[in-house]
Design a protein around this motif. Structure first.
Motif, PDB file in Angstrom:
ATOM      1  N   ALA A  58      73.764 -70.156 -18.259  1.00 61.16           N
ATOM      2  CA  ALA A  58      74.993 -69.552 -18.779  1.00 61.16           C
ATOM      3  C   ALA A  58      76.213 -70.051 -18.015  1.00 61.16           C
ATOM      4  CB  ALA A  58      74.911 -68.028 -18.686  1.00 61.16           C
ATOM      5  N   SER A  59      76.080 -70.266 -16.708  1.00 61.20           N
ATOM      6  CA  SER A  59      77.213 -70.754 -15.916  1.00 61.20           C
ATOM      7  C   SER A  59      77.627 -72.157 -16.358  1.00 61.20           C
ATOM      8  CB  SER A  59      76.859 -70.751 -14.426  1.00 61.20           C
ATOM      9  OG  SER A  59      75.923 -71.767 -14.101  1.00 61.20           O
ATOM     10  N   VAL A  60      76.650 -72.980 -16.695  1.00 60.27           N
ATOM     11  CA  VAL A  60      76.950 -74.332 -17.180  1.00 60.27           C
ATOM     12  C   VAL A  60      77.665 -74.256 -18.523  1.00 60.27           C
ATOM     13  CG1 VAL A  60      75.973 -76.557 -17.848  1.00 60.27           C
ATOM     14  CG2 VAL A  60      74.959 -75.288 -15.951  1.00 60.27           C
ATOM     15  N   ILE A  61      77.188 -73.392 -19.408  1.00 59.34           N
ATOM     16  CA  ILE A  61      77.805 -73.242 -20.728  1.00 59.34           C
ATOM     17  C   ILE A  61      79.247 -72.754 -20.607  1.00 59.34           C
ATOM     18  CG2 ILE A  61      77.755 -71.805 -22.818  1.00 59.34           C
ATOM     19  CD1 ILE A  61      74.695 -72.074 -22.758  1.00 59.34           C
ATOM     20  N   LEU A  62      79.490 -71.768 -19.755  1.00 63.59           N
ATOM     21  CA  LEU A  62      80.849 -71.257 -19.581  1.00 63.59           C
ATOM     22  C   LEU A  62      81.772 -72.346 -19.043  1.00 63.59           C
ATOM     23  CD1 LEU A  62      80.103 -67.732 -18.064  1.00 63.59           C
ATOM     24  CD2 LEU A  62      81.016 -68.217 -20.331  1.00 63.59           C
ATOM     25  N   THR A  83      77.496 -64.145  -8.309  1.00 67.26           N
ATOM     26  CA  THR A  83      77.162 -64.539  -6.938  1.00 67.26           C
ATOM     27  C   THR A  83      76.540 -65.930  -6.879  1.00 67.26           C
ATOM     28  OG1 THR A  83      75.047 -63.354  -7.145  1.00 67.26           O
ATOM     29  CG2 THR A  83      76.878 -62.162  -6.142  1.00 67.26           C
ATOM     30  N   LEU A  84      76.597 -66.661  -7.978  1.00 69.86           N
ATOM     31  CA  LEU A  84      76.040 -68.011  -8.019  1.00 69.86           C
ATOM     32  C   LEU A  84      76.941 -68.969  -7.239  1.00 69.86           C
ATOM     33  CD1 LEU A  84      73.879 -69.926  -9.196  1.00 69.86           C
ATOM     34  CD2 LEU A  84      75.323 -70.175 -11.222  1.00 69.86           C
ATOM     35  N   SER A  85      76.362 -69.679  -6.306  1.00 68.84           N
ATOM     36  CA  SER A  85      77.121 -70.587  -5.446  1.00 68.84           C
ATOM     37  C   SER A  85      77.828 -71.661  -6.266  1.00 68.84           C
ATOM     38  CB  SER A  85      76.172 -71.247  -4.438  1.00 68.84           C
ATOM     39  OG  SER A  85      76.869 -72.159  -3.626  1.00 68.84           O
ATOM     40  N   GLY A  86      79.134 -71.822  -6.035  1.00 71.68           N
ATOM     41  CA  GLY A  86      79.906 -72.867  -6.687  1.00 71.68           C
ATOM     42  C   GLY A  86      80.438 -72.508  -8.055  1.00 71.68           C
ATOM     43  N   PHE A  87      80.112 -71.322  -8.553  1.00 68.81           N
ATOM     44  CA  PHE A  87      80.576 -70.932  -9.890  1.00 68.81           C
ATOM     45  C   PHE A  87      81.969 -70.318  -9.813  1.00 68.81           C
ATOM     46  CE2 PHE A  87      80.805 -67.581 -13.241  1.00 68.81           C
ATOM     47  CZ  PHE A  87      80.902 -68.438 -14.327  1.00 68.81           C
ATOM     48  N   ASP A  88      82.859 -70.748 -10.717  1.00 68.14           N
ATOM     49  CA  ASP A  88      84.207 -70.195 -10.804  1.00 68.14           C
ATOM     50  C   ASP A  88      84.124 -68.868 -11.546  1.00 68.14           C
ATOM     51  OD1 ASP A  88      86.837 -69.538 -11.224  1.00 68.14           O
ATOM     52  OD2 ASP A  88      87.369 -71.369 -12.313  1.00 68.14           O
ATOM     53  N   THR A  89      84.176 -67.756 -10.801  1.00 70.99           N
ATOM     54  CA  THR A  89      83.954 -66.452 -11.417  1.00 70.99           C
ATOM     55  C   THR A  89      85.029 -66.067 -12.434  1.00 70.99           C
ATOM     56  OG1 THR A  89      85.054 -65.384  -9.532  1.00 70.99           O
ATOM     57  CG2 THR A  89      82.653 -65.570  -9.455  1.00 70.99           C
ATOM     58  N   SER A  90      86.168 -66.734 -12.390  1.00 72.10           N
ATOM     59  CA  SER A  90      87.205 -66.424 -13.391  1.00 72.10           C
ATOM     60  C   SER A  90      86.730 -66.768 -14.801  1.00 72.10           C
ATOM     61  CB  SER A  90      88.495 -67.191 -13.076  1.00 72.10           C
ATOM     62  OG  SER A  90      88.335 -68.584 -13.298  1.00 72.10           O
TER      63      SER A  90
END
Length: 288
Positions: A202-206, A229-236
């Motif tokens: 999901a983080s890749v898709i976003l 809390t995934l490392s390197g993910f832009d939470t915005s």
């Protein structure tokens, strides 16, 4: 002490789930043991979200003298381990493995809701609150978790006259690039993207949707919990994302706030639903 075994991914791509379950389990065991009376001894094994390693962990725990299994954490390993527990008449309570087949034997139980629950619940919510939406679905077709949620979602969407304009799939070998699926969903006019998948994908898709300028409403399931809390993910990028979850750390009831406060003090982070379900699972074992 009653010997509880735990199995889940403490390393690898699904480690956020496994460590949350381990933390929630340890917290509950410590609380119960501190009360005196009934005592638990915990042995938690890493399976890296691998069915074969999960089965090895189960056999190790049996050799240790396990009397009840808290696990496994993820669905695919649990589908491998559950039949072995049935053959051994070992009590199994999984906090988070959500496939319906995990609990088809009389010795096995779930804290979480099942995959069919999630697929049906998501479609019902959309039909009630987003009835005019054009829906696209991107799911992983080589794991029971994602496929199971997708199947019931599509059936319920049809029953509720939701318009599904596109479905895209991927496998474990193709989960690093979703540009084809996102382009097709955008071309089909989808303004609501349903993602019955885990948080890593999901983080890749976003991220890729953001790079494309594609801004549908994103709607996930319990596997998306952990993305913040995934490392390197832009939470915005997760702002405004919707997901199904049985637990909210912001709930104002005393029990939730006490749990959240204690967990945060001990582990330095806000608990997700996997930690909460595991914590409850130990108290379920105590009551049983």
């Amino acid at each position: 002490a009653i010997k509880i075994g735990g199995i889940g991914p403490l390393t690898g791509g699904a480690a956020i789930y496994g460590n949350a379950v381990k933390n929630g389990t340890e917290l509950a065991v410590e609380e119960i043991n501190a009360q005196g009376g009934l005592q638990f001894e915990l042995n938690f094994q890493d399976d890296e979200n691998d069915p074969e390693k999960s089965l090895n962990a189960y056999n190790n725990l049996k050799d240790w003298g396990m009397q009840a299994l808290l696990g496994t954490v993820t669905t695919q390993p649990c589908l491998t381990v559950a039949p072995e527990t049935a053959a051994d008449n070992m009590f199994l309570l999984t906090p988070s493995a959500s496939a319906a087949d995990v609990i088809k034997e009389d010795n096995a139980f779930q804290v979480c809701f099942t995959d069919p629950n999630q697929g049906t619940g998501a479609a019902d919510y959309m039909a009630e609150n987003m009835s005019g939406a054009k829906v696209a679905v991107i799911y992983q077709n080589d794991i029971a978790y994602s496929q199971g949620i997708r199947d019931t979602f599509v059936a319920e969407a049809e029953a509720k006259s939701l318009e599904v304009v596109y479905e895209g799939t991927f496998t474990a070998d193709t989960k690093s690039d979703f540009s084809v699926q996102l382009t097709a969903a955008q071309s089909a006019g989808a303004d609501l993207l349903f993602l019955p998948i885990y948080y890593q994908e999901a983080s890749v898709i976003l991220n890729q949707a953001n790079q494309m300028g594609y801004t549908p409403t994103f709607f996930g399931v319990d596997g998306m919990d952990g993305i913040l809390t995934l490392s390197g993910f832009d939470t915005s990028l997760a702002e405004g994302v919707m997901l199904l979850t049985p637990f909210s750390a912001d709930a104002e009831d005393v029990r939730t706030q006490t749990f959240v406060k204690t967990y945060e003090e001990q582990f330095g982070e806000i608990p997700n639903q996997f930690a909460a379900d595991a914590y409850d699972a130990v108290y379920i074992l105590k009551a049983a």
